[in-house]
Design a protein around this motif. Structure first.
Motif, PDB file in Angstrom:
ATOM      1  N   GLY A  62     137.122  43.397 148.107  1.00  0.00           N
ATOM      2  CA  GLY A  62     138.541  43.548 148.392  1.00  0.00           C
ATOM      3  C   GLY A  62     138.868  44.820 149.155  1.00  0.00           C
ATOM      4  N   SER A  63     137.903  45.713 149.287  1.00  0.00           N
ATOM      5  CA  SER A  63     138.150  46.945 150.037  1.00  0.00           C
ATOM      6  C   SER A  63     138.261  46.690 151.533  1.00  0.00           C
ATOM      7  CB  SER A  63     137.033  47.966 149.769  1.00  0.00           C
ATOM      8  OG  SER A  63     135.806  47.551 150.338  1.00  0.00           O
ATOM      9  N   VAL A  64     137.887  45.486 151.978  1.00  0.00           N
ATOM     10  CA  VAL A  64     137.954  45.178 153.415  1.00  0.00           C
ATOM     11  C   VAL A  64     138.801  43.943 153.705  1.00  0.00           C
ATOM     12  CG1 VAL A  64     135.786  46.326 154.018  1.00  0.00           C
ATOM     13  CG2 VAL A  64     135.748  43.916 153.291  1.00  0.00           C
ATOM     14  N   GLY A  65     139.633  43.520 152.760  1.00  0.00           N
ATOM     15  CA  GLY A  65     140.493  42.364 153.016  1.00  0.00           C
ATOM     16  C   GLY A  65     140.781  41.580 151.753  1.00  0.00           C
ATOM     17  N   LEU A  66     141.147  40.317 151.920  1.00  0.00           N
ATOM     18  CA  LEU A  66     141.489  39.444 150.802  1.00  0.00           C
ATOM     19  C   LEU A  66     140.242  38.791 150.222  1.00  0.00           C
ATOM     20  CD1 LEU A  66     144.648  37.603 152.215  1.00  0.00           C
ATOM     21  CD2 LEU A  66     144.555  39.683 150.814  1.00  0.00           C
ATOM     22  N   THR A  67     140.279  38.510 148.913  1.00  0.00           N
ATOM     23  CA  THR A  67     139.165  37.837 148.247  1.00  0.00           C
ATOM     24  C   THR A  67     139.669  36.581 147.546  1.00  0.00           C
ATOM     25  OG1 THR A  67     139.489  39.178 146.254  1.00  0.00           O
ATOM     26  CG2 THR A  67     137.877  39.970 147.870  1.00  0.00           C
ATOM     27  N   PHE A  68     138.787  35.583 147.451  1.00  0.00           N
ATOM     28  CA  PHE A  68     139.123  34.301 146.840  1.00  0.00           C
ATOM     29  C   PHE A  68     137.929  33.857 145.988  1.00  0.00           C
ATOM     30  CE2 PHE A  68     141.053  34.746 150.984  1.00  0.00           C
ATOM     31  CZ  PHE A  68     142.388  34.407 150.777  1.00  0.00           C
ATOM     32  N   TRP A  69     138.178  33.596 144.689  1.00  0.00           N
ATOM     33  CA  TRP A  69     137.115  33.126 143.802  1.00  0.00           C
ATOM     34  C   TRP A  69     137.017  31.605 143.859  1.00  0.00           C
ATOM     35  CZ3 TRP A  69     133.408  35.930 141.734  1.00  0.00           C
ATOM     36  CH2 TRP A  69     133.629  37.292 141.526  1.00  0.00           C
ATOM     37  N   PHE A  70     135.800  31.095 143.781  1.00  0.00           N
ATOM     38  CA  PHE A  70     135.564  29.656 143.769  1.00  0.00           C
ATOM     39  C   PHE A  70     134.723  29.296 142.551  1.00  0.00           C
ATOM     40  CE2 PHE A  70     136.628  30.748 148.062  1.00  0.00           C
ATOM     41  CZ  PHE A  70     137.478  29.717 148.435  1.00  0.00           C
ATOM     42  N   ALA A  71     135.077  28.171 141.954  1.00  0.00           N
ATOM     43  CA  ALA A  71     134.446  27.778 140.694  1.00  0.00           C
ATOM     44  C   ALA A  71     133.075  27.159 140.886  1.00  0.00           C
ATOM     45  CB  ALA A  71     135.355  26.799 139.949  1.00  0.00           C
ATOM     46  N   GLN A  72     132.817  26.587 142.054  1.00  0.00           N
ATOM     47  CA  GLN A  72     131.544  25.928 142.314  1.00  0.00           C
ATOM     48  C   GLN A  72     130.870  26.561 143.532  1.00  0.00           C
ATOM     49  OE1 GLN A  72     131.489  21.557 141.965  1.00  0.00           O
ATOM     50  NE2 GLN A  72     133.693  21.691 141.582  1.00  0.00           N
ATOM     51  N   GLU A  73     129.576  26.763 143.418  1.00  0.00           N
ATOM     52  CA  GLU A  73     128.844  27.418 144.498  1.00  0.00           C
ATOM     53  C   GLU A  73     128.906  26.623 145.797  1.00  0.00           C
ATOM     54  OE1 GLU A  73     124.496  29.526 145.333  1.00  0.00           O
ATOM     55  OE2 GLU A  73     124.726  28.104 143.669  1.00  0.00           O
ATOM     56  N   LYS A  74     128.896  25.293 145.696  1.00  0.00           N
ATOM     57  CA  LYS A  74     128.896  24.478 146.911  1.00  0.00           C
ATOM     58  C   LYS A  74     130.159  24.681 147.737  1.00  0.00           C
ATOM     59  CE  LYS A  74     130.785  20.270 144.728  1.00  0.00           C
ATOM     60  NZ  LYS A  74     130.518  18.839 144.423  1.00  0.00           N
ATOM     61  N   GLU A  75     131.238  25.171 147.104  1.00  0.00           N
ATOM     62  CA  GLU A  75     132.467  25.424 147.857  1.00  0.00           C
ATOM     63  C   GLU A  75     132.279  26.535 148.890  1.00  0.00           C
ATOM     64  OE1 GLU A  75     136.312  24.633 145.284  1.00  0.00           O
ATOM     65  OE2 GLU A  75     134.851  25.746 144.073  1.00  0.00           O
ATOM     66  N   LEU A  76     131.274  27.382 148.692  1.00  0.00           N
ATOM     67  CA  LEU A  76     131.026  28.437 149.668  1.00  0.00           C
ATOM     68  C   LEU A  76     130.566  27.872 151.009  1.00  0.00           C
ATOM     69  CD1 LEU A  76     129.352  31.356 147.678  1.00  0.00           C
ATOM     70  CD2 LEU A  76     131.749  31.015 148.271  1.00  0.00           C
ATOM     71  N   ASP A  77     130.037  26.645 151.012  1.00  0.00           N
ATOM     72  CA  ASP A  77     129.687  26.016 152.286  1.00  0.00           C
ATOM     73  C   ASP A  77     130.938  25.819 153.136  1.00  0.00           C
ATOM     74  OD1 ASP A  77     127.109  25.971 151.385  1.00  0.00           O
ATOM     75  OD2 ASP A  77     127.015  23.797 151.082  1.00  0.00           O
ATOM     76  N   ALA A  78     132.005  25.318 152.508  1.00  0.00           N
ATOM     77  CA  ALA A  78     133.265  25.136 153.228  1.00  0.00           C
ATOM     78  C   ALA A  78     133.865  26.475 153.626  1.00  0.00           C
ATOM     79  CB  ALA A  78     134.253  24.336 152.389  1.00  0.00           C
ATOM     80  N   VAL A  79     133.753  27.477 152.741  1.00  0.00           N
ATOM     81  CA  VAL A  79     134.240  28.817 153.065  1.00  0.00           C
ATOM     82  C   VAL A  79     133.520  29.350 154.300  1.00  0.00           C
ATOM     83  CG1 VAL A  79     134.330  31.217 152.269  1.00  0.00           C
ATOM     84  CG2 VAL A  79     134.910  29.360 150.704  1.00  0.00           C
ATOM     85  N   THR A  80     132.211  29.156 154.343  1.00  0.00           N
ATOM     86  CA  THR A  80     131.426  29.623 155.487  1.00  0.00           C
ATOM     87  C   THR A  80     131.872  28.944 156.774  1.00  0.00           C
ATOM     88  OG1 THR A  80     129.515  30.003 154.046  1.00  0.00           O
ATOM     89  CG2 THR A  80     129.079  29.863 156.398  1.00  0.00           C
ATOM     90  N   ALA A  81     132.103  27.629 156.699  1.00  0.00           N
ATOM     91  CA  ALA A  81     132.478  26.867 157.892  1.00  0.00           C
ATOM     92  C   ALA A  81     133.893  27.184 158.359  1.00  0.00           C
ATOM     93  CB  ALA A  81     132.338  25.369 157.622  1.00  0.00           C
ATOM     94  N   VAL A  82     134.792  27.470 157.416  1.00  0.00           N
ATOM     95  CA  VAL A  82     136.195  27.709 157.775  1.00  0.00           C
ATOM     96  C   VAL A  82     136.457  29.187 158.052  1.00  0.00           C
ATOM     97  CG1 VAL A  82     138.574  27.617 156.930  1.00  0.00           C
ATOM     98  CG2 VAL A  82     137.034  25.682 156.547  1.00  0.00           C
ATOM     99  N   SER A  83     136.068  30.038 157.116  1.00  0.00           N
ATOM    100  CA  SER A  83     136.391  31.457 157.225  1.00  0.00           C
ATOM    101  C   SER A  83     135.273  32.258 157.885  1.00  0.00           C
ATOM    102  CB  SER A  83     136.687  32.027 155.836  1.00  0.00           C
ATOM    103  OG  SER A  83     136.929  33.406 155.895  1.00  0.00           O
ATOM    104  N   GLY A  84     134.036  32.005 157.484  1.00  0.00           N
ATOM    105  CA  GLY A  84     132.914  32.738 158.068  1.00  0.00           C
ATOM    106  C   GLY A  84     132.777  32.486 159.556  1.00  0.00           C
ATOM    107  N   SER A  85     132.786  31.212 159.929  1.00  0.00           N
ATOM    108  CA  SER A  85     132.687  30.842 161.341  1.00  0.00           C
ATOM    109  C   SER A  85     134.041  30.853 162.042  1.00  0.00           C
ATOM    110  CB  SER A  85     132.078  29.437 161.473  1.00  0.00           C
ATOM    111  OG  SER A  85     130.772  29.397 160.955  1.00  0.00           O
ATOM    112  N   GLY A  86     135.111  30.828 161.264  1.00  0.00           N
ATOM    113  CA  GLY A  86     136.457  30.667 161.801  1.00  0.00           C
ATOM    114  C   GLY A  86     136.857  31.625 162.903  1.00  0.00           C
ATOM    115  N   PRO A  87     136.522  32.920 162.809  1.00  0.00           N
ATOM    116  CA  PRO A  87     136.910  33.811 163.908  1.00  0.00           C
ATOM    117  C   PRO A  87     136.423  33.322 165.268  1.00  0.00           C
ATOM    118  CG  PRO A  87     136.257  35.115 162.025  1.00  0.00           C
ATOM    119  CD  PRO A  87     135.948  33.673 161.676  1.00  0.00           C
TER     120      PRO A  87
END
Length: 276
Positions: A152-177
């Motif tokens: 959180g020292s470099v922006g917003l944070t979001f917790w996810f209950a399932q590890e597989k949800e990080l795949d969508a996070v990567t595709a949307v937010s990680g690659s999003g820029p």
């Protein structure tokens, strides 16, 4: 984070930004340790943030309460296996920022220890990041709070209950820029094609992108409402948006995100890591 010490394995752009963000939020530099093979990089980081630096990963792992693994995914196994005995002895909270490296991977290389996986994105380099986090079984509430404070020292944070949800996070937010950069790049080229000089085209497009993002963040209305507010029936904006719609713009975005997730699960890295 009380008086816990934080260590970084790797002093690349993301690790340096996280260290700088923590120092800016009041964490004493004396509590932060960083290791990296590059002496030049360590000297730069030491002068910039006044944190402890060393070339030895084990020096860091053997003394900290929280260990951030900030190395490239292809280097992760070798780095982890070298630290396995220290991890077993100290049981630090391990935070990984490597795309596509799963909790199962990390446990097979490190042994049992509390693990948080996170997926920051490159705007974190300018304290405007969006980071998805997943806490593996065995992570305490206190440790989750520590992970949230660090990322959180470099922006917003979001917790996810399932590890597989990080795949969508990567595709949307990680690659999003990169998706937004492509639109900016295309708008700049379109402006130049209409006769604007390159410098003016660039400044206008970047300011428009920044302004639109600021407006969307500040407004209680969603992007769909904001789009409608800009679009007069039969006007110039409507004419432009019709071109996007007829080309299947929305469907292409859906397909692009799905392709990024597929690539991640096949072992590809969907964007250039800032870890190393």
């Amino acid at each position: 984070m009380a008086q816990q010490s934080i260590g970084f394995i790797g002093a690349g752009n993301m690790a340096t930004s996280l260290a700088g963000g923590m120092v800016a939020k009041g964490i004493r530099p004396a509590r932060i340790w960083m290791s990296d093979p590059s002496r030049d990089r360590l000297e730069e980081v030491s002068q910039l943030h006044r944190v402890h630096v060393t070339n030895e990963n084990r020096d860091v792992a053997g003394r900290v309460d929280v260990l951030v693994l900030a190395v490239k995914p292809q280097m992760m196994q070798a780095v982890c296996e070298d630290l396995r005995d220290l991890i077993a002895d100290r049981q630090p909270l391990v935070i990984s920022i490597a795309a596509g490296v799963t909790v199962a991977n990390l446990r097979s290389w490190l042994g049992e220890t509390p693990i948080v996986r996170c997926m920051p994105n490159t705007p974190s380099l300018v304290q405007a990041g969006a980071t998805g986090l997943y806490a593996a079984e065995g992570v305490s509430d206190e440790q989750k709070t520590m992970a949230k404070e660090i990322l959180g020292s470099v922006g917003l944070t979001f917790w996810f209950a399932q590890e597989k949800e990080l795949d969508a996070v990567t595709a949307v937010s990680g690659s999003g820029p990169a998706y937004f950069f492509l639109l900016m790049e295309s708008l700049i080229e379109a402006a130049k094609a209409q006769g604007l000089d390159p410098a003016t085209a660039r400044q206008m497009v970047l300011q428009t992108a920044w302004g639109a993002a600021q407006l969307a963040v500040a407004s209680e209305a969603g992007p769909d409402v904001l789009r409608q507010q800009v679009t007069s029936p039969g006007g110039t904006t409507a004419a432009a948006l019709n071109v996007f719609e007829e080309a299947g713009f929305r469907e292409q975005v859906q397909a692009a995100v799905a392709a990024a997730i597929t690539a991640l699960r096949l072992g590809y890295r969907p964007y250039c890591s800032t870890a190393g």
